[in-house]
Scaffold this active site. Structure first.
Site, PDB file in Angstrom:
ATOM      1  N   GLU A   1      22.752  19.194  50.016  1.00 42.95           N
ATOM      2  CA  GLU A   1      23.884  19.860  49.370  1.00 42.95           C
ATOM      3  C   GLU A   1      24.308  18.941  48.230  1.00 42.95           C
ATOM      4  O   GLU A   1      24.751  17.818  48.456  1.00 42.95           O
ATOM      5  CB  GLU A   1      25.029  20.058  50.365  1.00 42.95           C
ATOM      6  CG  GLU A   1      26.227  20.774  49.748  1.00 42.95           C
ATOM      7  CD  GLU A   1      27.453  20.724  50.639  1.00 42.95           C
ATOM      8  OE1 GLU A   1      28.559  20.518  50.104  1.00 42.95           O
ATOM      9  OE2 GLU A   1      27.307  20.877  51.861  1.00 42.95           O
TER      10      GLU A   1
ATOM     11  N   CYS B   1      33.745  20.043  48.185  1.00 49.08           N
ATOM     12  CA  CYS B   1      32.551  20.620  47.578  1.00 49.08           C
ATOM     13  C   CYS B   1      32.751  22.089  47.227  1.00 49.08           C
ATOM     14  O   CYS B   1      31.974  22.661  46.459  1.00 49.08           O
ATOM     15  CB  CYS B   1      31.349  20.466  48.497  1.00 49.08           C
ATOM     16  SG  CYS B   1      31.639  21.047  50.186  1.00 49.08           S
TER      17      CYS B   1
END
Length: 483
Positions: free
Chosen positions: A226, A263
């Site tokens: 990620e 995020c």
């Protein structure tokens, strides 16, 4: 199960042996290991939160909640493996009369082997030593070697000690879990032939470098990274007309949450041209306090990112100041405004993630221009739509579904539920794979399918035996059969 006295090769050799034992363990046994770790972390939560706050400045309330999220996801994975559908057990009985004749085939997912996990800086519990990657790998029978994040090293070491003792007391095999630290060790870990997959949460440059190492090995391995996400938000004219104050307050709360270090922070917000919404967002965020950032490197990078946006002609600073010392004084919110035409002209500069409490409001003239600029947005974890009931947003939703893994309606993307349906992943650079790193199906990253043809029942996994002794959901001769 974690010791600084062993070399990396000794740790990964022990992890290889432990992975064999873990794969042979029952789902109930592995579930007990996960519960033991969760209980131990809960029992030591106060101590862990104190250490985490000293290292990250995230605050006791946020960190206390994150410990609960972490132990909750450990328990979720225990439920996932005992429910049994994660194995994807499929049985097709032999049919010699078919053309061509069909053998007896039985397919199941098996653990991939030792896994390397790289901790994230912004979630020192939930995406760190005992976070989702570690929990999902342990759940399916993989061993784990965690590379600690330098931003919370003391917390990592203490957490690892608690995890190791909990696993040992629960009867898990030695070598099932280990912690290492240091950039060079992390690089060597990805290249170690014993490691069969990597889980990573971090920056695009760091993640891409490790991804390239993982895929260029003599035996390439999957790299579940990620990396970065802009998380676009689209607000329609009707929505903005109906509830501007509510939307401004919601956006201000979302992009400043945790000093903008989520995020899923909404970094791009597309709004109809010719409104006062940018000023309203600036007003709603002006009293949000400056906050300490996770590491000195992140704090130094934040003002650089702000200045990069501000240097583009046609980009206006409508709230806050780009002249700030985030390292000394904390990161303060900044709101930018520009046009879709300017983004189309300078995508390489304006479609970059700036980690911190800032967002860019982008005015679009019509649906055609909105569609054109969205086509330039890189892959994201989330995309959000704010519209009024009855609006025709089907085409917009279809486009957003192509660039993000989770599409939200009339909400804000910060906050990721840990449940069966969650998808936390998206097209590159959001992630490097098709899988989620949060939720029940995160376990799929660390499994591989194996089919057994005409096998004697004595060698089959219990999930594939005729009498279904585990009592789990299976597909038999094309029919889904529930216990």
């Amino acid at each position: 199960m974690t010791t600084a006295t062993l070399s990396l090769s000794e740790l990964t050799a022990a992890a290889t042996e432990a992975a064999r034992a873990a794969a042979a363990a029952t789902d109930a046994e592995r579930a007990a290991w996960l519960h033991a770790v969760a209980d131990a972390l809960d029992a030591n939560a106060a101590e862990l939160v104190e250490i985490a706050d000293a290292e990250t400045s995230l605050g006791v309330p946020r960190l206390t909640g994150e410990v609960a999220r972490t132990t909750g996801q450990l328990r979720l994975f225990a439920t996932v493996i005992t429910e049994g559908s994660y194995l994807e057990a499929i049985i097709d009985h032999a049919d010699p009369a078919a053309t061509p004749p069909k053998p007896d085939l039985r397919r199941i997912l098996r653990p991939i082997g030792p896994v390397a996990v790289f901790s994230a800086s912004n979630f020192p519990f939930a995406f760190s030593v005992a976070g989702g990657d570690t929990a999902s790998a342990l759940a399916v029978g993989c061993s784990v070697v965690v590379k600690a994040h330098s931003g919370h090293l003391r917390l990592s070491e203490r957490t690892a000690a608690i995890v190791a003792e909990a696993l040992r007391s629960a009867g898990a095999p030695e070598g099932l879990f280990a912690l290492v630290s240091g950039r060079e060790v992390g690089t060597a870990l990805v290249q170690d032939p014993a490691i069969k997959a990597v889980g990573f949460t971090g920056s695009i440059p760091g993640g891409r470098a490790l991804f390239d190492l993982a895929t260029s090995r003599p035996e390439p391995i999957p790299f579940y990274g990620e990396l970065g996400s802009l998380n676009p938000v689209v607000i329609t004219a009707a929505a903005l007309e109906g509830r501007p104050a509510e939307l401004a307050a919601g956006l201000a709360g979302s992009f400043t949450l945790g000093a903008g270090q989520f995020c899923t922070k909404p970094g791009l917000v597309f709004i109809p041209a010719g409104t006062s919404f940018a000023a309203q967002v600036a007003e709603a965020s002006k009293d949000k306090p400056a906050a300490g950032m996770l590491t000195s490197r992140i704090a130094e990078a934040y003002p650089e990112g702000l200045r990069s946006f501000a240097a583009v002609e046609g980009v206006e600073v409508v709230g806050g100041s780009v002249d700030q010392d985030a390292a000394a004084n904390g990161a303060a919110p900044v709101v930018f405004a520009t046009s879709a035409a300017k983004v189309l002209e300078r995508p390489e500069q304006l479609l970059e993630e700036c980690f911190g409490p800032t967002t860019i409001l982008i005015e679009y003239a019509d649906q055609q221009e909105l569609s054109a600029v969205l086509a330039e947005v890189p892959g994201s974890l989330t995309a959000t739509v704010h519209a009024q009931p009855g609006e025709d947003i089907a085409a917009l939703v279809e486009q957003l579904s192509g660039l993000a893994g989770r599409v939200l309606f009339d909400g804000w993307p910060t906050g990721v539920a840990v449940n069966w349906a969650q998808q936390h992943g998206g097209p590159y650079p959001a992630t490097t794979s098709l899988f989620t790193s949060v939720g029940a199906t995160a376990v799929r990253r660390f499994q591989r399918p194996v089919a057994y043809q005409d096998a004697p029942e004595s060698v089959l996994h219990p999930a594939l035996r005729e009498d279904n002794p585990l009592g789990i959901p299976r597909r038999v001769d094309g029919e889904l059969r529930l216990p």
